[in-house]
Design a protein around this motif. Sequence first.
Motif, PDB file in Angstrom:
ATOM      1  N   SER A  38      59.850 -56.653 -96.437  1.00  0.00           N
ATOM      2  CA  SER A  38      60.043 -55.385 -95.730  1.00  0.00           C
ATOM      3  C   SER A  38      60.523 -55.606 -94.303  1.00  0.00           C
ATOM      4  N   GLY A  39      60.088 -56.690 -93.663  1.00  0.00           N
ATOM      5  CA  GLY A  39      60.588 -56.988 -92.320  1.00  0.00           C
ATOM      6  C   GLY A  39      62.059 -57.360 -92.317  1.00  0.00           C
ATOM      7  N   SER A  40      62.472 -58.146 -93.311  1.00  0.00           N
ATOM      8  CA  SER A  40      63.885 -58.527 -93.413  1.00  0.00           C
ATOM      9  C   SER A  40      64.765 -57.311 -93.676  1.00  0.00           C
ATOM     10  N   TYR A  41      64.307 -56.457 -94.591  1.00  0.00           N
ATOM     11  CA  TYR A  41      65.086 -55.258 -94.885  1.00  0.00           C
ATOM     12  C   TYR A  41      65.103 -54.303 -93.692  1.00  0.00           C
ATOM     13  N   GLY A  42      64.000 -54.236 -92.956  1.00  0.00           N
ATOM     14  CA  GLY A  42      63.958 -53.391 -91.767  1.00  0.00           C
ATOM     15  C   GLY A  42      64.940 -53.856 -90.702  1.00  0.00           C
ATOM     16  N   LEU A  43      65.014 -55.169 -90.484  1.00  0.00           N
ATOM     17  CA  LEU A  43      65.988 -55.698 -89.517  1.00  0.00           C
ATOM     18  C   LEU A  43      67.413 -55.450 -89.977  1.00  0.00           C
ATOM     19  N   PHE A  44      67.654 -55.621 -91.276  1.00  0.00           N
ATOM     20  CA  PHE A  44      68.988 -55.336 -91.817  1.00  0.00           C
ATOM     21  C   PHE A  44      69.351 -53.864 -91.607  1.00  0.00           C
ATOM     22  N   SER A  45      68.411 -52.974 -91.875  1.00  0.00           N
ATOM     23  CA  SER A  45      68.683 -51.542 -91.750  1.00  0.00           C
ATOM     24  C   SER A  45      68.953 -51.143 -90.307  1.00  0.00           C
ATOM     25  N   LEU A  46      68.216 -51.727 -89.385  1.00  0.00           N
ATOM     26  CA  LEU A  46      68.389 -51.355 -87.981  1.00  0.00           C
ATOM     27  C   LEU A  46      69.673 -51.901 -87.374  1.00  0.00           C
ATOM     28  N   PHE A  47      69.983 -53.158 -87.657  1.00  0.00           N
ATOM     29  CA  PHE A  47      71.099 -53.785 -86.962  1.00  0.00           C
ATOM     30  C   PHE A  47      72.383 -53.860 -87.784  1.00  0.00           C
ATOM     31  N   PHE A  48      72.266 -53.905 -89.099  1.00  0.00           N
ATOM     32  CA  PHE A  48      73.449 -54.032 -89.950  1.00  0.00           C
ATOM     33  C   PHE A  48      73.490 -52.932 -91.003  1.00  0.00           C
ATOM     34  N   GLY A  49      73.164 -51.716 -90.617  1.00  0.00           N
ATOM     35  CA  GLY A  49      73.126 -50.585 -91.545  1.00  0.00           C
ATOM     36  C   GLY A  49      74.475 -50.225 -92.126  1.00  0.00           C
ATOM     37  N   GLY A  50      75.552 -50.670 -91.504  1.00  0.00           N
ATOM     38  CA  GLY A  50      76.883 -50.400 -92.027  1.00  0.00           C
ATOM     39  C   GLY A  50      77.142 -51.098 -93.349  1.00  0.00           C
ATOM     40  N   GLY A  51      76.322 -52.093 -93.686  1.00  0.00           N
ATOM     41  CA  GLY A  51      76.475 -52.790 -94.960  1.00  0.00           C
ATOM     42  C   GLY A  51      76.186 -51.901 -96.155  1.00  0.00           C
ATOM     43  N   LYS A  52      75.403 -50.851 -95.927  1.00  0.00           N
ATOM     44  CA  LYS A  52      75.096 -49.944 -97.041  1.00  0.00           C
ATOM     45  C   LYS A  52      76.260 -49.004 -97.355  1.00  0.00           C
ATOM     46  N   PRO A  55      80.649 -50.561 -99.321  1.00  0.00           N
ATOM     47  CA  PRO A  55      81.338 -50.363-100.606  1.00  0.00           C
ATOM     48  C   PRO A  55      82.048 -49.012-100.708  1.00  0.00           C
ATOM     49  N   ARG A  56      81.431 -47.973-100.152  1.00  0.00           N
ATOM     50  CA  ARG A  56      82.072 -46.656-100.196  1.00  0.00           C
ATOM     51  C   ARG A  56      83.344 -46.649 -99.353  1.00  0.00           C
ATOM     52  N   LEU A  57      83.299 -47.274 -98.174  1.00  0.00           N
ATOM     53  CA  LEU A  57      84.489 -47.337 -97.324  1.00  0.00           C
ATOM     54  C   LEU A  57      85.622 -48.104 -98.011  1.00  0.00           C
ATOM     55  N   ILE A  58      85.273 -49.158 -98.709  1.00  0.00           N
ATOM     56  CA  ILE A  58      86.297 -49.941 -99.401  1.00  0.00           C
ATOM     57  C   ILE A  58      86.903 -49.142-100.547  1.00  0.00           C
ATOM     58  N   LEU A  78      79.648 -53.712 -90.103  1.00  0.00           N
ATOM     59  CA  LEU A  78      78.207 -53.921 -90.273  1.00  0.00           C
ATOM     60  C   LEU A  78      77.410 -53.339 -89.112  1.00  0.00           C
ATOM     61  N   LEU A  79      77.929 -53.485 -87.915  1.00  0.00           N
ATOM     62  CA  LEU A  79      77.220 -52.995 -86.729  1.00  0.00           C
ATOM     63  C   LEU A  79      77.481 -51.527 -86.431  1.00  0.00           C
ATOM     64  N   SER A  80      78.292 -50.869 -87.254  1.00  0.00           N
ATOM     65  CA  SER A  80      78.686 -49.493 -86.953  1.00  0.00           C
ATOM     66  C   SER A  80      77.587 -48.473 -87.221  1.00  0.00           C
ATOM     67  N   LYS A  81      76.611 -48.789 -88.028  1.00  0.00           N
ATOM     68  CA  LYS A  81      75.549 -47.827 -88.366  1.00  0.00           C
ATOM     69  C   LYS A  81      74.189 -48.473 -88.167  1.00  0.00           C
ATOM     70  N   SER A  82      73.221 -47.624 -87.904  1.00  0.00           N
ATOM     71  CA  SER A  82      71.828 -48.040 -87.830  1.00  0.00           C
ATOM     72  C   SER A  82      70.998 -47.030 -88.613  1.00  0.00           C
ATOM     73  N   ILE A  83      70.130 -47.524 -89.474  1.00  0.00           N
ATOM     74  CA  ILE A  83      69.313 -46.648 -90.303  1.00  0.00           C
ATOM     75  C   ILE A  83      67.908 -46.601 -89.699  1.00  0.00           C
ATOM     76  N   PRO A  84      67.474 -45.443 -89.205  1.00  0.00           N
ATOM     77  CA  PRO A  84      66.192 -45.365 -88.501  1.00  0.00           C
ATOM     78  C   PRO A  84      64.970 -45.665 -89.366  1.00  0.00           C
ATOM     79  N   SER A  85      65.086 -45.558 -90.680  1.00  0.00           N
ATOM     80  CA  SER A  85      63.925 -45.853 -91.525  1.00  0.00           C
ATOM     81  C   SER A  85      63.567 -47.340 -91.478  1.00  0.00           C
ATOM     82  N   GLY A  86      64.416 -48.151 -90.891  1.00  0.00           N
ATOM     83  CA  GLY A  86      64.103 -49.564 -90.717  1.00  0.00           C
ATOM     84  C   GLY A  86      62.899 -49.785 -89.829  1.00  0.00           C
ATOM     85  N   TRP A  87      62.635 -48.847 -88.911  1.00  0.00           N
ATOM     86  CA  TRP A  87      61.435 -48.959 -88.071  1.00  0.00           C
ATOM     87  C   TRP A  87      60.174 -48.889 -88.922  1.00  0.00           C
TER      88      TRP A  87
END
Length: 113
Positions: A38-52, A55-58, A78-87
């Motif tokens: 959950s910590g790894s996914y939280g960091l991914f969501s906060l800092f690299f939320g654009g990864g989610k 695929p849609r952009l492509i 990757l850095l273009s979005k941040s998902i607040p649920s990562g907190w």
Amino acid sequence: MLGSNLFLFSFWWLFFNHFKTIGTWGIEEMACLYGLVSGSYGLFSLFFGGGKVLPRLISEGDLDAVLTKPKSPLLLLLLSKSIPSGWGDLLSALCFFTFSGKIGFQNLPLLML
């Protein structure tokens, strides 16, 4: 996300109340594993939320505006979005690590690395 993670972990808590260990794994090891995930996914969501949304952009062909930039397009996306649920995921990771007792303040800098 904190409530969701705690709800899912409650099933493991009930399971390990009936069976004390499975091999060498107990409730403390499972809590540490949940904390890491959950910590790894939280960091991914906060800092690299654009990864989610990558695929849609492509698939929709919206990469043209990013590909013309002089910077790395992947890092920019990757850095273009941040998902607040990562907190919530980071907070639940802290709860799981505290519950497990395996990681103390002396190990925290290594864990963050």
